[in-house]
Design an enzyme around this catalytic site. Structure first.
Site, short mmCIF file in Angstrom:
data_model
loop_
_atom_site.label_atom_id
_atom_site.label_comp_id
_atom_site.label_asym_id
_atom_site.label_seq_id
_atom_site.Cartn_x
_atom_site.Cartn_y
_atom_site.Cartn_z
N LYS A 1 0.83 -1.21 0.00
CA LYS A 1 0.00 0.00 0.00
C LYS A 1 0.86 1.26 0.00
O LYS A 1 0.60 2.20 -0.75
CB LYS A 1 -0.95 -0.02 1.20
CG LYS A 1 -1.95 -1.18 1.17
CD LYS A 1 -2.95 -1.12 2.31
CE LYS A 1 -2.33 -1.37 3.66
NZ LYS A 1 -1.79 -2.74 3.80
N THR A 2 1.90 1.28 0.82
CA THR A 2 2.79 2.44 0.84
C THR A 2 3.52 2.57 -0.49
O THR A 2 3.72 3.68 -1.01
CB THR A 2 3.80 2.33 1.99
OG1 THR A 2 3.09 2.25 3.22
CG2 THR A 2 4.72 3.53 2.02
N ASP B 1 -1.47 6.56 6.43
CA ASP B 1 -1.49 5.14 6.74
C ASP B 1 -2.38 4.88 7.95
O ASP B 1 -2.54 5.74 8.82
CB ASP B 1 -0.06 4.67 7.04
CG ASP B 1 0.09 3.16 6.95
OD1 ASP B 1 -0.82 2.50 6.42
OD2 ASP B 1 1.12 2.65 7.40
N THR C 1 -5.82 -1.47 7.04
CA THR C 1 -5.90 -2.92 7.13
C THR C 1 -7.29 -3.36 7.56
O THR C 1 -7.58 -4.55 7.57
CB THR C 1 -4.87 -3.45 8.15
OG1 THR C 1 -5.07 -2.79 9.40
CG2 THR C 1 -3.45 -3.19 7.66
N ARG D 1 6.43 -8.45 1.47
CA ARG D 1 7.35 -7.95 2.50
C ARG D 1 8.05 -9.11 3.19
O ARG D 1 9.26 -9.09 3.42
CB ARG D 1 6.59 -7.12 3.53
CG ARG D 1 7.45 -6.70 4.71
CD ARG D 1 6.63 -6.04 5.79
NE ARG D 1 6.06 -4.80 5.31
CZ ARG D 1 5.11 -4.14 5.98
NH1 ARG D 1 4.62 -4.62 7.10
NH2 ARG D 1 4.64 -3.01 5.50
#
Length: 363
Positions: free
Chosen positions: A80-81, A125, A174, A233
């Site tokens: 997302k980032t 975020d 999330t 990740r």
């Protein structure tokens, strides 16, 4: 010199951030920074979101307008980032990064908004964790590019309207269900990030290996991808730990056998379960006969906080079909018994424990 920020790495710590007993230190974060894709063509996976977002951004560029506000939802570690930074790069605009927990007062948000440049991207975020007063201020800022700053208190308070330059808000969450409808409806584009397939993770691993100058075989990449919990990740972090092992204990080349041995050292098993995941399953199976057992009791049994078990271990175990939530508590599935090589008690999982609890409490 390494570029700033990392592929797939979201800014705030979250439930998937933990990995095999070692957090990324400063050097690891710098390495992660070098792996972040810089445009949509480099971004692996999320084909639907990528296609839809590409259309949104290209249309905005053709009109010479600021891109619509974007909401990205999905589990931690899916990019997302990264996408927020790609949005800024595609629009040729600067980006400012903050998080919901950092904005506890409307004044905090007003200070950020008032300093934005025209066309700038504001990445927020964990937007669902923003305070209610700031959230209500954000409604007007997103829709009318204006905020009302309250000066003074009580009857003498005065609202001073403050005009804002057009900007693009990229919100990440999330837990999309926790966003109030008035906020969710103000986003022009909403994209949901899905977990990655092993083949997609292999592409991520091969790309990262090239950037890290690591030699890795197809079987080695497949072994790491299969243990990465569908999350880029985690795939990148496992790759770096396997790289360390291959460098110290072997010839630096990552094969399937090297990957297996290295991941065993870091307590990541063939399905991607780590120490905490296995501790939860072992307590559920060995101490409580497979359940049902309450979450608080299970957390005490593994020596962790209730929230840690619920938010860190449980989602992956449920997704893997190893644990089920029931009205009476958590229950192990047959797959959990098989994974740990144990035999369920007669009468099925939870039979013995359930009867014992009923005798104690009369339930």
């Amino acid at each position: 010199m390494l570029p700033p920020q990392n592929e797939w790495d979201d800014t705030a710590p979250d439930t998937e951030e933990r990995l095999v007993g070692a957090d990324a230190d400063g050097e690891d974060q710098a390495v992660e920074a070098a792996l972040r894709p810089k445009d949509l063509d480099e971004f692996v996976g999320q084909e639907k979101v990528r296609l839809q977002l590409d259309l949104v951004l290209r249309a905005a560029r053709q009109r010479g307008a600021t891109a619509d506000h974007v909401l990205l939802s999905g589990a931690p570690g899916l990019g997302k980032t990264t996408l927020s930074m790609i949005i800024a790069a595609e629009m040729g605009a600067p980006i400012r990064i903050t998080s919901g927990p950092a904005i506890q007062h409307a004044g905090d948000l007003a200070a950020i908004l008032s300093s934005l440049q025209e066309g700038e991207v504001l990445f927020l975020d964990e937007i669902h964790r923003m305070s209610r007063p700031a959230e209500e201020m954000l409604y007007m800022a997103m829709e009318d590019f204006r905020v009302d700053v309250i000066v003074g208190k009580g009857p003498g308070a005065t609202a001073i309207p403050l005009e804002l330059p057009p900007f693009t808000l990229v919100g990440a969450t999330t837990r999309a269900g926790l966003l109030p409808p008035p906020l969710r409806d103000r986003f022009g584009f909403t994209g949901h990030m899905e977990f990655y397939e092993p083949a997609e993770l292999e592409r991520v691993i091969h790309r990262s290996a090239r950037l890290l100058d690591v030699e890795i075989g197809e079987d080695g990449a497949g072994e790491i991808a299969g243990r990465s919990r569908g999350t880029p990740r985690i795939a990148n972090r496992l790759l770096r730990r396997v790289r360390d092992y291959a460098q110290v204990e072997a010839d630096g080349v990552i094969t399937r056998e090297i990957a297996r041995t290295a991941l065993a050292v870091y307590e990541v098993d063939a399905r991607g379960l780590d120490r905490l995941d296995r501790a939860v399953l072992q307590a559920l199976l060995k101490l409580f006969g497979g359940g049902p057992v309450g979450l608080s009791t299970l957390a005490v049994a593994v020596g962790e906080e209730r929230e840690t078990v619920e938010e860190v271990a449980e989602p992956f175990l449920v997704r893997e079909g190893l644990l089920a939530r029931t009205p009476r508590g958590r229950v192990a599935t047959p797959a959990a018994w098989a994974h740990l090589g144990l035999v369920p008690p007669q009468g099925g999982a939870g039979g013995a424990a359930g009867k014992g609890q009923a005798g104690l409490f009369g339930a």
